[in-house]
Design a protein around this motif. Structure first.
Motif: not given
Length: 323
Positions: A199-205, A209-221, A237-246
Motif C-alpha cells: 500500500p505504501f508503494v501504491m499510494v505514493t506512486v 502519476i496524478r501529478a504528471i500532466p495529462g497532455e504528456v500521456l495523451e501525446a504518447a498515446a 523517468p518522471m517518477l524516478r525521484p519517487i521510485l528512489v524514495v520508495v
C-alpha cells in the motif's frame, strides 16, 4: 563662440584606457548573520529529538559492541572489559552468521522487488478504474497497511494453518505445513510482508502519476505507444525521484524484518532455517545473553543499510537526476 565643456572622470581611472577597480566587498552585517542561523533555529527541536532517539542509541549500540557484555556483566558478577574488535572477529568467524546474512539479503531483495512490482501495477490500475472500485481498493490497501505486524502475522498463520486454515482446504493441499519447509516458510512470510508493504508503494506512486500532466500521456498515446512503453519511457523517468524514495524505504523495512519471521516461523524456523539478521541478533542478545555480540550484529546491519542507501543515491546522482 566656444562652448564650455566639462570633463567628468571616473574615480580610480587613469587615462582613457583605465579600468575602475572592483568595489570593496561588504561584510555581512549582524542582521544577515542572524538570518543565516534562522533555519537551524527552526530545526533545533527536531535535531534534539533525533539526537535523543537516534544518535544516542546508535552510540550505545556501537559502544556495547566493543565490550565484553553478557549476563555476568549485567548482574554485576564480573567487570565489563574492553574487547575492541573481538566481538566482530567472533561474529565473522561464525559460519551461521554468513548463512543468515545471505538468507537476509536474498529474502529482502525478493520482498523489495515484489513489493515494487505489485505496488506500481496497482497504482497504474487505480488510474484506469472508476471512482467506486478505486475507493474500495484504496480502503482495502490502507486497511492492510494500518494492521499491526503482529496481528497480520497471526492472521496469516491461521489462514495457512494445516489443520484449521481455509487456504489448504481451498487449494486441496490437505495437511501441508507451510512453515515446515524452509522455502515455503520464506514464501509465506514474503506474502505477508507484501500484503502489508505494497500500500505504501501504491499510494505514493499513484500520487506521483496524478501529478504528471495529462497532455504528456495523451501525446504518447496519440503517437501509438503501448501502455508498457508509456510506463517505461514516460512515466518511469518522471517518477524516478519517487521510485528512489520508495525503493530505499522498502530496502530498509524489508532488511529489518523481525515480527513476521519471529511470529510466523516460531522464532526462526526449525533449527534456525528461517533466521534473518534481526532475529539472529535477538537470539544472540536475549536468548543467549550475549548482548555485545547482538550489538555487533546490529552495527553490521546499520553499516550495510547505509552502504546500500549511499550507493543507490550515488548511482542516481551520476545520471544527473535530482531528488
Amino acid at each position: 563662440m566656444t562652448a564650455n565643456t566639462t570633463t567628468y572622470k571616473t574615480p580610480g581611472t587613469s587615462g582613457a584606457g583605465g579600468t575602475s577597480p572592483r568595489p570593496p566587498r561588504r561584510r555581512p552585517g549582524p542582521s544577515a548573520r542572524r538570518s543565516g542561523w534562522t533555519p537551524w533555529l527552526y530545526l533545533l527541536p527536531a535535531l534534539v529529538l533525533l539526537g535523543g532517539l537516534l544518535v544516542y542509541p546508535i552510540y550505545q549500540l556501537g559502544l556495547i559492541s566493543f565490550l565484553e557484555y553478557t549476563q555476568a556483566q549485567v548482574s554485576g558478577g564480573e567487570p565489563t572489559t574492553f574487547r575492541g574488535f573481538g566481538n566482530y572477529a567472533t561474529l565473522f568467524g561464525d559460519g551461521q552468521f554468513w548463512q543468515v546474512l545471505l538468507a537476509t539479503v536474498v529474502f529482502a531483495a525478493a520482498c523489495v522487488l515484489t513489493t515494487l512490482l505489485v505496488g506500481c501495477a496497482l497504482a497504474l490500475l487505480l488510474t484506469r478504474i472508476r471512482a467506486v472500485p478505486r475507493l474500495a481498493l484504496m480502503l482495502a490497501a490502507l486497511g492492510a497497511w494500518a494492521t499491526p505486524a503482529i496481528t497480520g502475522s497471526t492472521v496469516w498463520v491461521f489462514l495457512f494453518d494445516p489443520d484449521f486454515g481455509p487456504v489448504n482446504r481451498v487449494l486441496g493441499l490437505g495437511d501441508f505445513s507451510w512453515t515446515y519447509g524452509r522455502y515455503s516458510a520464506f514464501a509465506l512470510v514474503l506474502l505477508e510482508v507484501l500484503w502489508c508493504s505494497f500500500p505504501f508503494v501504491m499510494v505514493t506512486v499513484y500520487a506521483g502519476i496524478r501529478a504528471i500532466p495529462g497532455e504528456v500521456l495523451e501525446a504518447a498515446a496519440l503517437d501509438g505507444a503501448s501502455q508498457w512503453r508509456i510506463w517505461r519511457s514516460v512515466m518511469a523517468p518522471m517518477l524516478r525521484p519517487i521510485l528512489v524514495v520508495v525503493t530505499i524505504q522498502s530496502i530498509i523495512w524489508d532488511f529489518k524484518v523481525f515480527t513476521q519471521i519471529y511470529v510466523m516461523t516460531n522464532g526462526g524456523g526449525i533449527a534456525g532455517q528461517n533466521l534473518v539478521l534481526n532475529v539472529y541478533a535477538y537470539q544472540k542478545a536475549f536468548a543467549s545473553s550475549q548482548y555485545s555480540l547482538g550489538s555487533a550484529i546490529g552495527v553490521v546491519m546499520l553499516l550495510i543499510l547505509l552502504a546500500v542507501t549511499l550507493v543507490h543515491l550515488r548511482l542516481v546522482r551520476r545520471r544527473g537526476e535530482e531528488l
